[in-house]
Every structure is written in C-alpha cells, then in structure tokens.
Scaffold this motif. Structure first.
Motif, PDB file in Angstrom:
ATOM      1  N   PRO A  40       0.841  -1.194   0.000  1.00 39.28           N
ATOM      2  CA  PRO A  40       0.000   0.000   0.000  1.00 39.28           C
ATOM      3  C   PRO A  40       0.885   1.256   0.000  1.00 39.28           C
ATOM      4  CG  PRO A  40      -0.650  -1.500   1.750  1.00 39.28           C
ATOM      5  CD  PRO A  40       0.586  -2.065   1.141  1.00 39.28           C
ATOM      6  N   PRO A  41       0.432   2.357  -0.641  1.00 45.74           N
ATOM      7  CA  PRO A  41       1.268   3.557  -0.698  1.00 45.74           C
ATOM      8  C   PRO A  41       1.669   4.041   0.694  1.00 45.74           C
ATOM      9  CG  PRO A  41      -0.982   4.001  -1.489  1.00 45.74           C
ATOM     10  CD  PRO A  41      -0.842   2.534  -1.348  1.00 45.74           C
ATOM     11  N   PHE A  42       2.874   4.490   0.816  1.00 43.43           N
ATOM     12  CA  PHE A  42       3.464   5.061   2.045  1.00 43.43           C
ATOM     13  C   PHE A  42       3.683   4.042   3.167  1.00 43.43           C
ATOM     14  CE2 PHE A  42       0.798   8.516   0.219  1.00 43.43           C
ATOM     15  CZ  PHE A  42       1.823   9.304  -0.259  1.00 43.43           C
ATOM     16  N   SER A  43       3.327   2.757   2.938  1.00 46.90           N
ATOM     17  CA  SER A  43       3.431   1.826   4.065  1.00 46.90           C
ATOM     18  C   SER A  43       4.889   1.556   4.445  1.00 46.90           C
ATOM     19  CB  SER A  43       2.688   0.524   3.780  1.00 46.90           C
ATOM     20  OG  SER A  43       3.080   0.016   2.545  1.00 46.90           O
TER      21      SER A  43
ATOM     22  N   ASP B 129       7.272   3.857   4.184  1.00 47.77           N
ATOM     23  CA  ASP B 129       7.641   5.072   4.929  1.00 47.77           C
ATOM     24  C   ASP B 129       7.143   4.975   6.366  1.00 47.77           C
ATOM     25  OD1 ASP B 129       8.817   6.166   2.729  1.00 47.77           O
ATOM     26  OD2 ASP B 129       7.121   7.438   2.182  1.00 47.77           O
ATOM     27  N   LEU B 130       5.919   4.468   6.494  1.00 44.72           N
ATOM     28  CA  LEU B 130       5.323   4.335   7.828  1.00 44.72           C
ATOM     29  C   LEU B 130       6.213   3.465   8.715  1.00 44.72           C
ATOM     30  CD1 LEU B 130       2.646   5.000   9.400  1.00 44.72           C
ATOM     31  CD2 LEU B 130       1.942   2.691   8.826  1.00 44.72           C
ATOM     32  N   MET B 131       6.655   2.325   8.167  1.00 40.30           N
ATOM     33  CA  MET B 131       7.516   1.421   8.927  1.00 40.30           C
ATOM     34  C   MET B 131       8.833   2.108   9.293  1.00 40.30           C
ATOM     35  SD  MET B 131       6.503  -1.445   9.834  1.00 40.30           S
ATOM     36  CE  MET B 131       4.999  -2.357   9.724  1.00 40.30           C
TER      37      MET B 131
END
Lengths: 287, 269
Positions: free
Chosen positions: B162-165, B167-169
């Motif tokens: 999923p997009p940005f996932s 980055d989230l991590m």
C-alpha cells in the motif's frame, strides 16, 4: 610510559571534551530558545532520469518552536513534501543541516520522536482499526494490556471509540484519516508531521477535521508541521505559514497568523481572516 | 432485495454448470454424444460402464490415487516453500530480484516432458528401491512446476505494498524483520492463494505426466497410459475420471481454505 599516559590525558580526552561541549552547547541553546526543529541552509538536488540535476529545494533556513503549528504551503513542485520528508529522515538533504531537539533527523527517527500522517490513511486492511493503532506499540514491544489501553485512548481522542473492531474499508475516508492521526499519536511523539492529510477528502469532511485537529493539538500540545496547498486551510490551522515557491523550491515568506485561539469555523467570515488569506496569496513568487 | 440478488447469482453460478454437466452426461449415456463425436462406445465407454469399472477396481484405483496425490502434494509443498523463499531473496536483493525471477519463469516454461527424463537421470542414485527413485524424480518435476507461480506471485505480494506503508515502517524505526512480519508477509497472503490457484491444478498435471516417464509403474497418470497401450479404453477412462476428481477435489479444498483464511482471519475478499 609516562609520556604515553600524558599523551592520552592531553590529546584524546580533550578532543572528546570539545565535541561533547559543542553538543551540550547546542542542546542548551535549543532548550533555552524553545526550538524544536532547526533548519540551516537545507537544500535538495535530485538527479533526474535524463541525467540532469533538478533543484527541488534551495537554502531553507528557519526554526520551529516547541508546540507550534506550522504550515508548509505552496503549489506542486515547490518542495514542501521534500522538506517534510527531510525532517522525517525519509530522504537526506544534499546540503545544509537539520537538528531535531538537538539531534540529527536520523537519531530523532530512531528515538521515535515524531509521528507521521500521510496523504492516504495508509491503514493495513488486514487489521482492525484498534489493531492498526496498536501497530507502532507492537513494534516497540509495549505490553499487550497497555497497548490496548493506549490505543483506545488515542481512538477516543479522535472520537472513534465505537469503531475499534471495524476494518478500515468499513470506514469513510475522513474516519480513516482520523485513525491515521490516532496511530501517529500512539507512540506519544513530540512532533506530528502531516503530509497533505486532508487533500483527498471532501470540503465538508475537511472542515470538520480541521476543527478536530485543532482540538487534538490543544489537548496533546504537539509540534505540528502540516503540508498543504490550500491557503485557507493553512490560515485557519497555523501559528505560522511557511510559503514555499517553485522553480527552484524555496522559502519565499514566513507569515505569522495572529488570529485568536481557540478557532471555530466562524473565524473564516472575519475580515482579519480574509486579509490574511490575501496576504499569503500575494506572497507567492513565480507561480 | 440484496438477498434475492445474491440467491439469483448463486443459482446462475452453480446452477448453469450443473445443468450443462447433467445434459452432457445424459447425451453421453444415451449415445447422442457418440453420434456427435463420430465415435463408438469402445473408444468412449458409457458413463455407467466407467462407474462400474471404478467400483470393481476401487482398491487398485485407490492405491494409484495415493501414489499420485502424495507426489502432487509433496511437490506442491516443496515448490511453494522454495518459490516463496526465492521471492523473499528477490525482495531482499531488488537489484537482482526481478532478473532472477525471470530466470525461474523461463525455467518453468520448459515442458514437463523435457524435464522428467532429466530428473529421472538426476535421481537414479537416490535409492536402491525403484519406487523411491521414481517418487523422488516425480516430486522434483512437481516442485519445479509449482515453484515459478509461487515465486512470481509472492514477489508481487512482498513488493507491491500500500502507498506510504514502507515510509510508515521507517518512521517507527522498524527493522527489516519487523517490516517483513508486520507488513510484507500479511500483504502477500492473497498473492499466495493466487499462486496456488495456478499451482494446485498444475501439481496434479505435473504428477500425472511425470508418471508416464517414471521407472516404477504406479499412479493414476501411468495407469491411463498403460491401459490405452493395451487398448483397455474403459479402464483408461476410469482413471481419467479419477484424475478429474483428484483435480476438482484439490481445487475445492483450496477454494475453501482461501475463503476461510482470507475472509475470517484477514477480512479480505
């Protein structure tokens, strides 16, 4: 022998002491000035696909204070998201320095000093709402009971306690983004970085979330950096607006928003609000 | 309203194929099918005759079913696990990843008919017992055919996030292992089932065809061949029907597992 001992005493500790001293001085300066984030001449140059250098951002210098609500405002290509990603240590600047609470962005990231909200809610669709908020707490090995309690508290903060066991796709876009905010706050970071979080929402939902976000900010006292291309949004929310202009991306103005708080939707009808909106609009260069 | 719509689509989904199947069997049993295909009941025996033979030879058929299913399942398991491991390696080394997967896919394009003799040669020293040697070669064929589907699909599941996932991590300072277990693995689960939808029928076909070339004579596929060679078409047909049943049952089990795991545990469709 004596010579070696003397050498150790004189040269190495001194070197270390000076470095430590420098670090301490910068830390003291930060605390005294109440500065949370310090940007010094930050620039970013990309190599494009055809081998040419593209300047995304050039010499941004500014300080962001603790508990401040700052907007990074500008049109597409002005480098506002680039700047946010530099602060978040998701990309590294090609020039200049960034200090977050006296440490590098990487150290700040490793110490989990900021939470981030993205353009899309980025919820994992295989986890329930509460499990999505618990995710960062799982990663930091927070005990199960405490994890649940903290996640429920965050969910309560964004007003979605009744939806704990729902799955993301059962929620509206606005609700999903509120879950995203709750998740970003779960680790109790000092800084909240928001990258156009409401840009995909309809006007009505967005206005409601503006008021909600200000309430959350007042309750939690975080430093918020909010990226947006919406002038009214930035004026309504911020203490200060950093206006970024494109080609090359640069900081063209910093505008103080001295509207009284707490702010409600009515403030948008006041002449002060309108005046600020036009002041911000006129501060753009080369758009 | 919604309920009646669901019922109606259920009737169309299940009812139509059933009706078609019944019509086919009826025309077969009445001899109409033979006229259409211009054949006789010796080459294409009546369904009732096939069923009778299956009943008479049930013990022998079950012995061969066991041998074929064992090969298909072990090969499927080994191939899927290896395929997933290859996908993980390709994810860890993205520079070489997609290239490596292309090689695996190219390897998969080699027909089983060409692979089987090679593997029989490889496994000739595995055991003194012919049955075990043949088993190893057959499992190897199925392993290779199942591997490619899993590696290509699992790679997609591990990398198309999923997009940005990611980055989230990163903002959580999550390590690669945490990222794998919290993000990449759960994201890849539906892709695992996509791979299995291809490789489960593939493993049955792989098992049956590899039996043709095996040294030791056993398995449903081999019995089809042996019976055709001695012109026992009715018995050959009994094994063909058995092969179809194996394929359908294995696919049905997969569909059931998929709906239970994706809907109940991961809440996906």
């Amino acid at each position: 022998m004596i010579f070696i001992v003397l050498f150790c005493f004189i040269s190495f500790p001194e070197q270390r002491n000076i470095n430590e001293l420098k670090g301490t001085i910068s830390m003291i300066e930060h605390e005294r000035n109440d500065i949370e984030i310090m940007l010094d001449n930050v620039g970013m140059v990309y190599d494009s696909a055809d081998g040419k250098e593209v300047t995304a951002l050039t010499s941004v210098t500014m300080d962001i204070h603790k508990g401040e609500f700052i907007s990074l405002l500008g049109p597409s290509g002005c480098g506002k998201t680039t700047l946010l990603r530099i602060i978040a240590d998701l990309i590294h600047p090609t020039s200049g320095n960034v200090l977050i609470g006296g440490v590098s962005p990487k150290d700040a990231r490793l110490k989990r000093r900021y939470g981030m909200v993205f353009q899309s809610a980025t919820l994992y669709d295989w986890r329930t709402v509460i499990k999505n908020i618990e995710l960062p707490l799982e990663i930091t090995h927070c005990p199960k009971k405490e994890r649940h309690e903290r996640a429920m508290k965050m969910l309560d903060l964004v007003g979605l306690s009744d939806f704990a066991d729902h799955y993301p796709r059962q929620l509206s876009g606005g609700m999903q983004q509120r879950v995203g905010i709750a998740r970003a706050l779960a680790l109790q970071p000092e800084i909240l970085l928001m990258d156009e979080p409401f840009s995909a929402l309809d006007e009505f939902t967005r206005e409601k979330l503006h008021v909600d976000l200000l309430k959350i900010w007042r309750k939690t006292n975080k430093t918020i950096i909010f990226v947006t291309h919406n002038i009214q949004e930035s004026v309504f929310l911020s203490d200060r607006i950093c206006v970024l202009s494109p080609h090359p991306g640069r900081l063209s103005a910093i505008i103080d928003v001295d509207l009284p708080r707490p702010r409600t939707m009515d403030i948008k009808d006041t002449p002060e609000f309108t005046a600020l909106v036009s002041k911000v609009r006129n501060s753009f260069e080369g758009v | 309203m919604l309920h009646s719509k669901k019922v109606r689509s259920g009737v169309t989904n299940i009812g139509c194929p059933l009706l078609f199947g019944a019509a086919l069997v009826a025309s077969w049993q009445t001899g109409l099918l033979h006229k259409i295909l211009k054949t006789d009941e010796y080459i294409l025996p009546y369904p009732m005759r096939i069923i009778d033979i299956m009943k008479e030879n049930s013990d022998k058929i079950m012995l061969n079913v066991n041998a074929s299913v064992k090969v298909a399942l072990i090969g499927l398991l080994l191939g899927s696990v290896l395929g997933y491991l290859i996908a993980i390696i390709a994810t860890v080394f993205p520079k070489y990843g997609s290239g490596g997967l292309t090689i695996v896919s190219a390897f998969n394009a080699i027909p089983i008919v060409a692979l089987a003799p090679v593997f029989i040669n490889w496994t000739k020293d595995v055991s003194d017992i012919a049955e075990e040697r043949s088993m190893a070669a057959k499992i190897l064929v199925v392993t290779v055919t199942s591997m490619a589907a899993m590696s290509v699909n699992a790679y997609r599941g591990l990398t198309e996030l999923p997009p940005f996932s990611e980055d989230l991590m990163k903002t959580y300072a999550a390590g690669r292992l945490t990222e794998f277990f919290k993000l990449r693995f759960p994201n890849s689960v539906p892709y695992i089932f996509t791979a299995l939808r291809v490789s489960v029928p593939g493993s049955v076909i792989g098992a049956l065809v590899s039996e043709y070339f095996a040294e030791y004579i056993i398995g449903v596929g081999r019995q089809i061949r042996e019976n055709i060679l001695i012109a026992q078409y009715a018995t050959a047909w009994a094994y063909i029907v058995t092969a179809c049943i194996i394929g359908i049952v294995m696919y049905a089990i997969l569909m059931l597992a998929e709906s239970i795991i994706l809907k109940a545990c991961l809440h996906r469709t």
